[in-house]
Design an enzyme around this catalytic site. Structure first.
Site, PDB file in Angstrom:
ATOM      1  N   ASP A 740       2.302   6.364  -7.324  1.00 29.19           N
ATOM      2  CA  ASP A 740       1.235   5.981  -6.299  1.00 29.19           C
ATOM      3  C   ASP A 740       1.618   5.350  -5.034  1.00 29.19           C
ATOM      4  O   ASP A 740       2.720   5.067  -4.722  1.00 29.19           O
ATOM      5  CB  ASP A 740       0.527   4.870  -7.211  1.00 29.19           C
ATOM      6  N   TRP A 741       0.658   4.879  -4.196  1.00 35.37           N
ATOM      7  CA  TRP A 741       0.808   4.654  -2.745  1.00 35.37           C
ATOM      8  C   TRP A 741       1.693   3.374  -2.732  1.00 35.37           C
ATOM      9  O   TRP A 741       0.982   2.356  -3.008  1.00 35.37           O
ATOM     10  CB  TRP A 741      -0.105   4.771  -1.915  1.00 35.37           C
TER      11      TRP A 741
END
Length: 826
Positions: A740-741
């Protein structure tokens, strides 16, 4: 068309980036085109309509065109089309609201009341904080005068009351009026309307389950209740079509609606900022209620009414499962529309009731489901539901059955129940199992490391099921030894020999030949994205780019690969479709329809320049307050897996890729990047990983995204047991795993020479997205050097590990080659 304010506000960090290239200038010229594929809009409307769940109807619905209807509630205009954050912040050219939808459907809407709300909402626009995670849960209701309602009742014989709720990324629903509970103004509105109108319909526009206990207080004064899961740009129009009778309601709940929040088994253990203890274990949702608390259910899992009435008859139920693990259980049912007036669709569900055994089992577990086509009055259809008992086997994480780390069927009668919801399903077949069977032997992985007590099943003197507690089994595997045993061999490095990735695609060179040319620096570049969101290498407004992030890699034919959010539509600078939320899609119980919608969405990806869709969201509805529940499908792993697979199959059928997320146990937004999900290995494997496992087996997604949270003390982006032992070694996954970011800093406890990105690569999490460093001051536009630094250290990362990750990234690039090649040629 009326616009939903929720599509006009939110995360302003995703505004259009500066123009940095001729390619971006050309692309931006197309961004002003609001044209959407009409077929995509049509299928989205059908899916939104089939996801609407009719909870109550005394005959007031459908409304028809002959009766005048007064509509109350500001959400008829300020419609919540989807939730907030990356799962919904799409630049959509239009969003229908309910008032416009009802008029479009030919309903005679009372003009005076409609004008009153239109004037008030225009003068009282919803207020947005403009800060990520600070969006409103509801919009304050218009003060309602009793005289206005009484006057409306002289002109209209039916009232529709609309109540709306929203939640989203980084923001839970809360146990307060205006979120999980009604506000005083909403109660006043309901009181006034039900006092004046003999016929009242309530429409709930929400992405999450909210408290519905107030319905019982109104009794027969509320004749119909429609739960309208947020259905995107066409959602309100779809709801109007259902209300008007244009489309028959056929949605079914994918969550249990309990009488109170306190009744949910997760309630005492949800919301802690640091640690979430999954004490309810495998007794999630209906698995808990049907076992221990049937009397605390307001609307059961799988429930939903239609306008038509159906008769469901078991025609045949057969299996050889008593003697063979591989033998399928087959149940053939005939579904007949017994109504004289209305057409409709019906969903049939099969549940297994396993014997208690030593492990303790939920009273029922969903094993299969199927939905009919649209049946006219008197028409019938035969459906066959098929599954294996092995698919609902229990996981022994303690060794209590004598087979630790194994999926087992314990001896005793296994009942197969068939019906239209979990509560009404009746016994169709009994399968006796004489001896304990080991269905699948695996290795312990991702087990709990901190002690806690978990829920299990006991029986009282009368034989009734009662909650009991036991210590959760703790991890016993030597992780360091496991990791070292799995380190890959190095491909001898040759230097640049002029081999391009096109040569590999054309069959004139092997992928290993290509990888052998790559320097350590190029390998490290393949292990991260292009540092920031809105990369100039991809379509404007992209979430990030991976693959060919340097000139040297692009010179060798490695293309930039563009990723975009998300579950409800492409999050780009360009206009794009806003699609139904995950819960709305799953509530259709119509996987072929969702697959069709996803294929059309894939075509939009081709048009807009997206290569990898960061979707579907596949986390479990563990608790009704989780802010991102709208993105996810269900409290049940089979529903989650089937609809996740449908979306992946649809998207990938046109050549682009889908990316299921968030792997795994991302069931709370509060402090999500630091929170530790403490969960037994049994619950992980039976509930929280099962949907992902089904999706991998049935749809072969080319990418998977890890979650922000820790799982039993280890961040998912560092979790070797999750990503290597389970996902890759057990399930055979060969695709690309991305974070995820951004991610959290950490040092590998078993290999102190590894930190941050080097620690991640050893876990076989291939790519850090979007690629930059996360600091106390926020994400930074530069990459760290931990990968290259670790190569020189004893016990550090090996070239073979970097090459292994590069193979996964390049495999994605090769799979996308036809799409990327057409885009380059254009």
């Amino acid at each position: 068309m009326p616009t939903n304010p929720a599509t006009e506000s939110g995360d302003r960090s995703h505004a259009q980036p500066p123009v940095e290239s001729v390619a971006q200038i050309s692309a931006l010229l197309l961004d002003t085109d609001p044209t959407l594929d009409p077929e995509l809009a049509r299928v989205a409307r059908q899916a939104a309509a089939e996801g609407v769940v009719l909870l109550r109807n005394d005959g007031v619905l459908p409304l028809g065109a002959e009766r005048s209807v007064a509509v109350f509630g500001r959400v008829q205009i300020d419609w919540f089309a989807v939730g907030y954050g990356s799962g919904g912040d799409v630049k959509v050219p239009y969003v229908w609201n309910l008032l416009a939808g009802l008029r479009d459907a030919g309903v005679q809407v009372d003009g005076e009341v409609a004008d009153h709300y239109a004037a008030w909402t225009a003068a009282n626009r919803p207020s947005y904080e403009g800060t990520w995670g600070q969006w409103p849960h509801h919009f304050p209701e218009m003060p309602l005068d009793a005289d206005v309602v009484a006057s409306a009742a002289t002109r209209a014989d039916t009232a529709v009351v609309v109540i709306g709720r929203a939640a989203g990324e980084a923001r839970e629903s809360v146990r307060e009026p205006g979120s999980f509970y009604l506000t005083d103004d909403e109660r006043t509105m309901l009181d006034l309307v039900t006092a004046s109108f003999a016929r009242t319909v309530v429409v709930i526009d929400a992405g999450n389950v909210m408290d519905l206990s107030w319905l019982d207080g109104y009794g027969e004064r509320i004749g119909a209740v429609l739960y309208a899961w947020q259905g995107g740009m066409e959602g309100a129009r779809a709801v109007a079509a259902v209300l008007a009778g244009e489309i028959a309601p056929s949605g079914k709940l994918t969550d249990t609606i309990a009488l109170s929040y306190e009744d949910y088994p997760s309630a005492p253990y949800f919301g802690d900022p640091d640690v979430n203890v999954y004490a309810e274990d495998v007794f999630v949702g209906y698995r808990y209620f049907e076992t221990f608390a049937q009397d605390r259910v307001q609307f059961p899992f799988g429930f939903g009414l239609g306008y038509a009435a159906f008769d469901v008859t078991v025609v045949e139920a057969t299996t050889d499962a008593a003697t063979s693990d591989a033998a399928p259980v087959r149940v053939t049912v005939e579904v007949r529309n017994t109504d004289a007036t209305f057409s409709g669709k019906e969903t049939v569900q099969a549940y297994v009731a396993a014997p208690d055994g030593r492990l303790g089992k939920p009273a029922r577990s969903l094993a299969a489901f199927a939905k009919t086509r649209l049946l006219a009055p008197g028409e019938s259809e035969r459906l066959t539901l098929e599954f294996r008992l092995a698919d609902v086997a229990s996981y022994d994480d303690s060794g209590v059955t004598g087979h630790r780390s194994a999926f087992v069927l314990e001896p005793g009668d296994h009942g197969v129940f068939v019906g239209t919801d979990v509560r009404s399903a009746s016994l169709a077949l009994t399968v006796p199992i004489d001896d304990l069977r080991v269905v699948r032997q695996v290795a312990e992985a991702a087990a709990a490391r901190e002690p806690f007590s978990r829920m299990t099943l006991a029986r009282d003197a009368s034989g009734a099921a009662v909650v009991a507690w036991e210590d959760v089994p703790l991890a016993a595997v030597d992780r360091r030894e496991r990791v070292l045993a799995g380190l890959p061999a190095e491909i001898p490095m040759t230097g640049d020999r002029g081999i391009t990735l096109d040569d590999v695609a054309g069959g004139t060179a092997t992928l290993d030949d290509f990888i052998a040319q790559l320097t350590a620096e190029e390998l490290s570049l393949l292990a991260r994205g292009d540092v920031t969101m809105h990369s100039p290498l991809g379509a404007p407004g992209n979430a990030g780019v991976l693959g060919g992030v340097s000139e040297s890699l692009r010179a060798k034919g490695v293309p930039p690969i563009t990723t975009t959010d998300g579950p409800s539509g492409l999050r780009l600078s360009a206009y794009a479709s806003l699609l139904p939320s995950g819960t709305a899609l799953a509530s259709t119980w119509n996987a072929p329809l969702v697959r069709e919608l996803a294929a059309l969405h894939g075509q939009e990806m081709l048009q807009k320049g997206s290569d990898v869709l960061l979707s579907p969201g596949m986390n479990i509805h563990r608790d009704p307050l989780c802010g991102r529940n709208f993105e996810y499908f269900s409290e049940d792993p089979l529903v989650t897996g089937r609809f996740g697979a449908a979306i992946v199959q649809g998207v990938q059928s046109v050549g682009v890729s889908a990316c299921p997320k968030h792997f795994a146990a991302n069931n709370q937004e509060t402090n999500r990047t630091r929170n530790d999900s403490r969960v037994s290995e049994r619950a992980l494997r039976e509930i929280y990983l099962r949907g992902f496992e089904l999706c991998v087996a049935e749809a072969e997604p080319r990418t998977i995204m890890t979650s922000y949270n820790k799982v039993n003390g280890v961040w998912s982006h560092y979790h070797h047991d999750l990503v290597t032992t389970i996902l890759r070694d057990e399930w055979g996954y060969t695709g690309c795993v991305i974070t995820d970011w951004w991610m959290e800093d950490a040092v590998d406890p078993d290999f102190p020479a590894l930190e941050d990105n080097a620690y991640r690569v050893r876990a076989q999490v291939d790519v850090l997205m979007p690629g930059g460093v996360k600091t106390a001051d926020g994400p930074q536009a530069y990459a760290d050097e931990t990968i290259l630094q670790s190569l020189a250290r004893p016990d550090g990362l090996t070239i073979g590990e970097l090459q292994r990750g590069a193979r996964n990234v390049l495999g994605l690039a090769l799979a996308l080659a036809p799409v990327l090649g057409r885009r380059t040629d254009a």
